[in-house]
Design a protein around this motif. Structure first.
Motif, PDB file in Angstrom:
ATOM      1  N   ILE A 132     -97.601   9.622 -10.735  1.00 55.82           N
ATOM      2  CA  ILE A 132     -97.754   8.330 -11.412  1.00 55.82           C
ATOM      3  C   ILE A 132     -99.223   7.949 -11.519  1.00 55.82           C
ATOM      4  CG2 ILE A 132     -97.257   5.856 -11.249  1.00 55.82           C
ATOM      5  CD1 ILE A 132     -94.632   6.601  -9.832  1.00 55.82           C
ATOM      6  N   SER A 138     -89.289   2.861  -9.385  1.00 55.49           N
ATOM      7  CA  SER A 138     -89.919   3.346 -10.619  1.00 55.49           C
ATOM      8  C   SER A 138     -89.312   2.662 -11.844  1.00 55.49           C
ATOM      9  CB  SER A 138     -89.789   4.863 -10.724  1.00 55.49           C
ATOM     10  OG  SER A 138     -88.478   5.300 -10.441  1.00 55.49           O
ATOM     11  N   CYS A 162     -94.162   5.684 -14.981  1.00 57.68           N
ATOM     12  CA  CYS A 162     -92.918   5.436 -14.236  1.00 57.68           C
ATOM     13  C   CYS A 162     -91.724   6.087 -14.935  1.00 57.68           C
ATOM     14  CB  CYS A 162     -92.675   3.936 -14.094  1.00 57.68           C
ATOM     15  SG  CYS A 162     -93.754   3.111 -12.910  1.00 57.68           S
ATOM     16  N   LEU A 193     -98.372   1.379  -7.379  1.00 57.93           N
ATOM     17  CA  LEU A 193     -97.724   0.578  -8.420  1.00 57.93           C
ATOM     18  C   LEU A 193     -97.936  -0.908  -8.170  1.00 57.93           C
ATOM     19  CD1 LEU A 193     -94.335   2.440  -9.016  1.00 57.93           C
ATOM     20  CD2 LEU A 193     -96.239   2.208 -10.615  1.00 57.93           C
TER      21      LEU A 193
END
Length: 330
Positions: free
Chosen positions: A60, A189, A222, A245
């Motif tokens: 990611i 995600s 994601c 994230l």
């Protein structure tokens, strides 16, 4: 329309970067034996996941940074966003590496994580203030300043001297809330992808082009990661991914002055954290647990819900919250 086109392009570039890098990175994680350990008190259905490669958040992070720089270019705002993604991801990576590679189950101590997160949050806020100088935050549901009794509620609230401590609290709370949400295949995600799409559109509509592109890159990464993380997961993001994230999403919210929207569009993150807080307080005060297990996604599992059902419901709830958040700023 061009700016929204940039977001779409960024999302697709990031998606393909994540999708293409997965088959390269996952075998490397297996090679260093970065296998996930499973909590013994957790749902029995999770025991089969033991040994699944973790630290997959690297996928990611790489996809987001590369796509954001390719489409958005280099600017002070972009580097602030990348800094937040990287530094919180690095904290998670160190924790993951200690736990799954060095086989020291405790990983970083709680106080070590908090100190690192505090310093990272402080730097993020200071960098933002240096580039913008703004201590304003957008107030949801207020289109124009309104007066209630003797109080005036503005569309943008100036926090003044309270700005730095308030932002540090919001940043740390958001980062750890995303981390708590990462407990089921595809949950963090998927939820993060929806939240990132919302902030991409919001940032662009407010004129924060770099933040919109960066958020679009998070969403694409994601979605690309979900190819490998959806049930049954072939890789987990680990703290490397969940903290990254959280850091990336909250950085977009800080730069766009929209942190007060996080509890709305990121309502699942908020509920996950709240369930843990309620559980701990209840057990310490009464010796009883409110939930069968916390965070709350495990409570639903222990109540008989299939893992895929919990994830689907939480994705749907996040989408609905994102739509509701749109009305909060109209």
């Amino acid at each position: 329309m061009l700016n929204y086109t940039q977001i779409i392009i960024t999302l697709f570039v990031s998606f393909f970067l994540a999708a293409l890098s997965g088959p390269l990175i996952i075998p490397l994680l297996r090679r260093i034996k970065a296998g996930q350990s499973i909590r013994e008190e957790g749902p029995e259905s999770h025991f089969s996941k033991a040994g699944t490669p973790t630290i997959g958040g690297i996928i990611i992070i790489l996809a987001t940074i590369i796509a954001a720089l390719i489409i958005g270019g280099s600017s002070s705002e972009m580097w602030i966003l990348i800094f937040s993604l990287l530094v919180f991801g690095a904290i998670g990576f160190v924790d993951d590496f200690i736990k799954v590679v060095l086989k020291r189950n405790l990983g970083l101590r709680a106080y070590q994580k908090i100190i690192m997160q505090f310093l990272a949050a402080l730097l993020l806020v200071l960098f933002h203030l240096q580039t913008s100088g703004s201590t304003f935050v957008l107030v949801p549901f207020i289109k124009e300043s309104i007066q209630i009794g003797g109080f005036i509620i503005p569309e943008y609230l100036d926090l003044g001297g309270f700005y730095i401590p308030f932002m540090i609290f919001v940043i740390i709370a958001t980062v750890n809330s995303v981390n708590l949400t990462d407990g089921l295949d595809g949950l963090a995600s998927g939820v993060s992808a929806v939240v990132a799409v919302f902030f991409a559109l919001l940032a662009t509509s407010l004129g924060f082009i770099e933040a919109g592109i960066f958020s679009g890159a998070i969403a694409g990464a994601c979605l690309g990661f979900l190819i490998f993380n959806a049930n049954p997961a072939k890789v987990f993001m680990g703290d490397t991914g969940s903290l990254a994230l959280g850091g990336g999403i909250v950085a977009v919210a800080v730069l766009t002055e929209s942190v007060l929207l996080i509890p709305i569009v990121g309502g699942i993150f908020f509920i996950e954290s709240l369930s843990v807080i309620i559980q701990v307080i209840s057990f310490k005060l009464t010796g009883k647990r409110v939930f069968k297990m916390s965070p709350i996604h495990h409570h639903f599992e222990m109540s008989g819900w299939q893992e895929t059902k919990v994830v689907t419901v939480f994705w749907t709830a996040t989408t609905m919250l994102a739509v509701f958040a749109v009305f909060a700023i109209r």
